[in-house]
Design a protein around this motif. Structure first.
Motif, short mmCIF file in Angstrom:
data_model
loop_
_atom_site.label_atom_id
_atom_site.label_comp_id
_atom_site.label_asym_id
_atom_site.label_seq_id
_atom_site.Cartn_x
_atom_site.Cartn_y
_atom_site.Cartn_z
N ARG A 113 0.81 -2.77 11.07
CA ARG A 113 -0.27 -2.40 10.16
C ARG A 113 0.30 -1.82 8.87
N ARG A 114 1.32 -1.02 8.97
CA ARG A 114 1.92 -0.43 7.77
C ARG A 114 2.56 -1.50 6.90
N ARG A 115 3.22 -2.45 7.51
CA ARG A 115 3.81 -3.56 6.75
C ARG A 115 2.72 -4.30 5.97
N ALA A 116 1.61 -4.58 6.66
CA ALA A 116 0.54 -5.34 6.02
C ALA A 116 -0.02 -4.60 4.81
N VAL A 117 -0.22 -3.31 4.96
CA VAL A 117 -0.74 -2.53 3.84
C VAL A 117 0.28 -2.47 2.71
N ALA A 118 1.55 -2.26 3.06
CA ALA A 118 2.59 -2.21 2.03
C ALA A 118 2.67 -3.51 1.26
N GLU A 119 2.55 -4.62 1.95
CA GLU A 119 2.59 -5.92 1.28
C GLU A 119 1.42 -6.09 0.33
N SER A 120 0.25 -5.55 0.73
CA SER A 120 -0.93 -5.68 -0.13
C SER A 120 -0.81 -4.83 -1.39
N LEU A 121 0.07 -3.84 -1.34
CA LEU A 121 0.26 -2.94 -2.48
C LEU A 121 1.50 -3.28 -3.30
N ALA A 122 2.22 -4.30 -2.88
CA ALA A 122 3.45 -4.65 -3.59
C ALA A 122 3.13 -5.28 -4.94
N GLY A 123 4.16 -5.28 -5.78
CA GLY A 123 4.01 -5.92 -7.07
C GLY A 123 3.59 -4.94 -8.16
N GLY A 124 2.95 -5.44 -9.17
CA GLY A 124 2.60 -4.63 -10.34
C GLY A 124 1.34 -3.84 -10.12
N THR A 125 0.42 -3.96 -11.06
CA THR A 125 -0.81 -3.19 -10.98
C THR A 125 -1.67 -3.70 -9.82
N VAL A 126 -2.13 -2.77 -8.99
CA VAL A 126 -2.99 -3.13 -7.87
C VAL A 126 -4.21 -2.22 -7.91
N GLN A 127 -5.23 -2.65 -7.19
CA GLN A 127 -6.42 -1.82 -7.06
C GLN A 127 -6.07 -0.60 -6.23
N ALA A 128 -6.24 0.60 -6.78
CA ALA A 128 -5.92 1.82 -6.05
C ALA A 128 -6.82 1.95 -4.83
N VAL A 167 0.04 20.63 -20.31
CA VAL A 167 0.60 20.61 -21.66
C VAL A 167 1.80 19.66 -21.66
N LEU A 168 1.64 18.51 -22.32
CA LEU A 168 2.70 17.50 -22.38
C LEU A 168 2.94 17.08 -23.82
N ASP A 169 4.16 16.70 -24.14
CA ASP A 169 4.45 16.18 -25.47
C ASP A 169 3.52 15.00 -25.78
N ALA A 170 3.16 14.90 -27.01
CA ALA A 170 2.32 13.77 -27.42
C ALA A 170 3.03 12.47 -27.12
N GLY A 171 2.30 11.51 -26.56
CA GLY A 171 2.91 10.23 -26.24
C GLY A 171 2.10 9.48 -25.21
N ILE A 172 2.65 8.34 -24.82
CA ILE A 172 2.00 7.47 -23.84
C ILE A 172 2.70 7.65 -22.49
N TYR A 173 1.91 7.85 -21.46
CA TYR A 173 2.44 8.07 -20.11
C TYR A 173 1.78 7.07 -19.15
N ARG A 174 2.58 6.64 -18.21
CA ARG A 174 2.04 5.76 -17.16
C ARG A 174 2.03 6.52 -15.83
N ASP A 175 0.90 6.47 -15.15
CA ASP A 175 0.81 7.04 -13.80
C ASP A 175 1.38 6.01 -12.83
N VAL A 176 2.54 6.30 -12.29
CA VAL A 176 3.24 5.36 -11.41
C VAL A 176 2.40 5.03 -10.18
N LEU A 177 1.55 5.97 -9.76
CA LEU A 177 0.77 5.76 -8.54
C LEU A 177 -0.31 4.71 -8.72
N THR A 178 -1.00 4.75 -9.84
CA THR A 178 -2.14 3.86 -10.04
C THR A 178 -1.89 2.79 -11.09
#
Length: 779
Positions: free
Chosen positions: A648-663, A738-749
């Motif tokens: 089951r864990r493998r299956a879920v991990a595979e569904s989340l692999a790759g680039g942007t996915v539905q959180a 409080v973060l420096d001005a700039g563009i940030y990517r949330d690695v999780l989503t």
């Protein structure tokens, strides 16, 4: 030295062998794991699931895959760019089945004449030159059950050797038994009369003396082969406190492994640090676990929860439980200390035993490592004198005898210089602490049971964000390669069970009302134990009836308040099990449980994800215990060693692999936790330079106390704490990091967020209560 970026602990056993572990490597690599971390793999007692009862240290257990299994796993891990960390057990061997352990069999057969007599820690003179084996039952004339079979003595299914020349035609089995180098005695005599060192109170685990060079060499020959052949990259050392000379042992081990990565399963009390001169990268992470959990406990709930189920103050409780252990379960160890006193000590044996037991009960940490830690002995003498002024003279005498070197600072102190009494006292104090605190008091002190964890002090209720930042900075400076953990094979409750229970600190009145109702509907007759059991059921719900009953029996007998392992109280246990059944059979009880679980469900998810991301990204080497990349609401072993559904864990991990996915939604499907685990591990493995320092990130706004954030050198962790309190106060309300001005990517989503100097919490936590940010537009 090769150092892991993260580890994943696997319980290797006959039902999940090293070959199975090898097949799992691709999944672990996809998960982002850096090293595979194995439970003990040397040959253990038949049927052992945990592997800590090694009977043959010269071979990898055939039942666990044997040498070929280790070779297969090592090849798979190394081909994937991963390392291998193995748990080893230098303190003791399994002796439950003497015929399976050649060392023990030789000892029983030849006694003091065996070459292995020096390997085991036996006080021969205490039993007239015999080794006492506490194996007989309570029946009358149990020795009459002995049978002489093919030069062996058989007691039911147990077999023991017969020394050459001690059996003649016509001899009875009882006569032959009387001539052996061992004596079979009633199992109840162990606590007072055992004359070999064991692991805590386990008669079937006999201590070995790895401080003897040849014992070290022979018990580590197979381990040496692992490193000579490049099969293994690091070691985890079980129970170093049981060793006569932990420092010397670790120095030899470092040399044997050619300088490999080494961790110690060392329990540190609050404020305690590892001895400065140990050859180790740090502990296995219980100290980190204690800090993490307390960030998610609301200090405002302390008074209500304390008053709800009154128990004696924790310091008094653990003094009593430790004293009980010293006087009962481990009294044979105290008696051995008495026998080691010099004849001119001036102490009567009874007085000496009383004073030694008091010192052990007052010892503030697991053990000292003389001359380091001499101050702990001084503290114990003072505390014992305050509690027992009638023993003041005896305690002063013992203080000098137990620390013959005084307070001099030196790195090179031989065991001979310390003397056997001082060495053995150090080995004994850890046993008393472990059995009296984590195996007794932790089941009695039920105020908020998410805090009752190995290496923690349940009387320390919560940690403020500023204090946790300070501790993290110290960790980065002092032990950046130590392990961090949230769940282990020894935790009393898994991380997600604890995360949910901690929510009760935010709603103490609601918990009090629910508990009062449950006690009325299904009374147990032991209110502190009822509080502990209902918290466990709420924390692990939904769980099977069988799991709940098994936990209730273990917890109540470990507490030893209303029932015990050796003398079960049938009347109490009947009420207790009836209460557990009511959780499943009484609609009103079930409704109460499910209503509270629903009330705290979302907050429990929030705590779980926040604690997980904190552990994975804080300074140190995070370990993921098998299966906990999904929600895992386990209780104490063996519940936390159940089989894991990797398909089951493998299956879920595979569904989340790759680039942007539905959180994934934050629900019981558990995909969200796997996503957080996988993304954090992948980032740490792929870009380790982002985790090179620790700097707190400032938070401002009316809900600032509910947001905890830090910068690891480019990877920025932000998480939610005390979520119910935040919701009650009206949400985030313009709170921001409080973060420096700039563009940030949330690695999780995969979401991209822009900071103008502030990043609003409401935007940051729009999907999950956690975020892991990386700068996208350069610096």
């Amino acid at each position: 030295m090769r150092t892991p970026l993260s580890t994943y602990r696997l319980q290797i056993r006959p039902s999940f062998t090293l070959f199975d572990a090898a097949e799992l490597v691709p999944y672990l690599k996809d998960l982002g794991v850096d090293w595979v971390y194995l439970s003990p793999i040397l040959t253990a007692e038949p049927g052992s699931d945990h592997g800590y009862d090694v009977v043959d240290p010269t071979a990898v257990d055939p039942a666990r895959g044997g040498a070929e299994g280790l070779k297969s796993l090592s090849a798979a891990a190394h081909a994937a760019g991963m390392g291998v960390l193995v748990d080893i057990v230098p303190n003791h061997m399994g002796v439950a089945t003497p015929a399976r352990n050649d060392w023990w069999w030789s000892l029983l057969k030849e006694g003091r004449g065996s070459r292995y007599a020096e390997a085991f820690d036996v006080d021969w003179d205490a039993a007239g030159g015999k080794l006492r084996l506490p194996v007989l039952g309570d029946g009358d004339n149990e020795l009459e059950q002995l049978k002489l079979v093919n030069d062996e003595l058989h007691y039911y299914d147990n077999r023991y050797p017969v020394a050459p020349g001690t059996a003649s035609d016509g001899d009875s089995a009882v006569d032959v038994h009387a001539r052996q180098h061992y004596e079979l005695v009633n199992w109840r005599r162990a606590d007072n009369e055992l004359n070999y060192r064991r692991f805590f109170g386990v008669n079937t685990l006999a201590g070995i003396r790895v401080e003897e060079p040849w014992v070290f060499d022979e018990s580590h020959a197979e381990i040496k082969r692992w490193f000579d052949e490049g099969l293994v990259d690091g070691l985890r050392i079980d129970h170093p406190d049981g060793l006569a000379d932990p420092k010397g042992y670790l120095a030899r081990l470092r040399k044997l492994t050619n300088g490999a990565y080494i961790l110690v399963e060392k329990i540190l009390e609050p404020g305690e640090t590892l001895p400065r001169n140990w050859e180790t990268e740090g502990t296995t992470g219980y100290d980190a676990l204690a800090d993490i959990d307390r960030l998610f406990v609301d200090p405002a709930g302390e008074r209500k929860l304390t008053d709800m189920v009154p128990v004696e103050p924790y310091a008094d409780m653990i003094h009593g439980t430790k004293r009980g252990i010293a006087d009962q379960l481990l009294h044979s160890e105290v008696q051995r200390l008495v026998r080691l006193l010099p004849s001119d000590s001036g102490l009567e044996p009874e007085t000496a035993a009383d004073a030694l037991a008091e010192l052990l009960a007052c010892f503030p940490v697991y053990r000292s490592y003389l001359p380091d830690g001499a101050g702990y002995l001084t503290d114990a003498v003072i505390a014992a004198t305050v509690r027992r002024p009638d023993l003041a003279a005896a305690l002063t005498t013992l203080g000098g005898l137990l620390n013959p070197l005084g307070t001099g600072e030196t790195d090179d102190v031989s065991l001979q210089a310390l003397g056997e009494l001082a060495v053995r006292f150090q080995q004994t104090s850890g046993m008393v602490m472990a059995k009296g605190v984590e195996d007794t008091a932790f089941y009695r002190y039920s105020r908020l049971t998410s805090l009752n964890e190995v290496g923690a002090d349940p009387s320390h209720f919560a940690v403020a964000p500023s204090d946790l930042h300070s501790r993290m900075l110290h960790r980065q400076l002092e032990q950046p390669a130590a392990m961090t953990a949230l769940t282990t094979h020894d935790t009393k409750r898994s991380e997600d069970t604890r995360a949910r229970i901690s929510v009760l600190s935010e709603i103490p009145d609601e918990w009090s009302e629910t508990f009062t109702a449950l006690e009325s509907l299904a009374p147990m007759g032991d209110v502190p134990m009822a509080n502990l059991l209902w918290q466990a059921i709420v924390g692990a719900w939904p769980l099977s009836r069988e799991r709940a009953h098994a936990y209730a029996e273990k917890a109540s007998r470990e507490a030893s308040s209303s029932t015990t392992w050796t003398a079960p109280n049938a009347e109490f246990e009947e009420r207790m099990h009836a209460a557990v059944d009511a959780a499943f059979d009484n609609p009103e009880v079930t409704a109460r449980i499910e209503a509270l679980v629903e009330r705290i469900l979302s907050a429990g998810y929030s705590n779980s994800l926040s604690a997980k991301l904190l552990q994975l990204t804080m300074p140190g080497v995070p370990d993921v215990y098998q299966g906990t990349e999904f929600w895992d609401r386990s209780l104490v072993d063996p519940d936390n060693r159940r089989e894991v559904d990797y398909a089951r864990r493998r299956a879920v991990a595979e569904s989340l692999a790759g680039g942007t996915v539905q959180a994934p939604d934050l629900d019981e499907e558990a995909a969200a936790k796997l996503l957080v685990t996988m993304r954090a591990l992948q980032l740490k493995r792929g870009r380790p330079e982002l985790f090179s320092r620790y700097v707190p990130v400032a938070v401002e706004g009316p809900a600032a106390e509910h947001l905890f954030a830090f910068d690891r050198g480019g990877a920025i962790t932000a998480l939610t704490r005390l979520p119910l309190g935040m919701e009650r106060a009206g949400g985030w309300r313009n709170t921001a990091v409080v973060l420096d001005a700039g563009i940030y990517r949330d690695v999780l989503t995969g979401r991209v967020l822009e900071s103008s100097g502030r990043l609003e919490a409401a935007d940051l936590f729009e999907i999950y209560p956690v975020a892991l940010l990386v700068r996208e537009d350069g610096e």
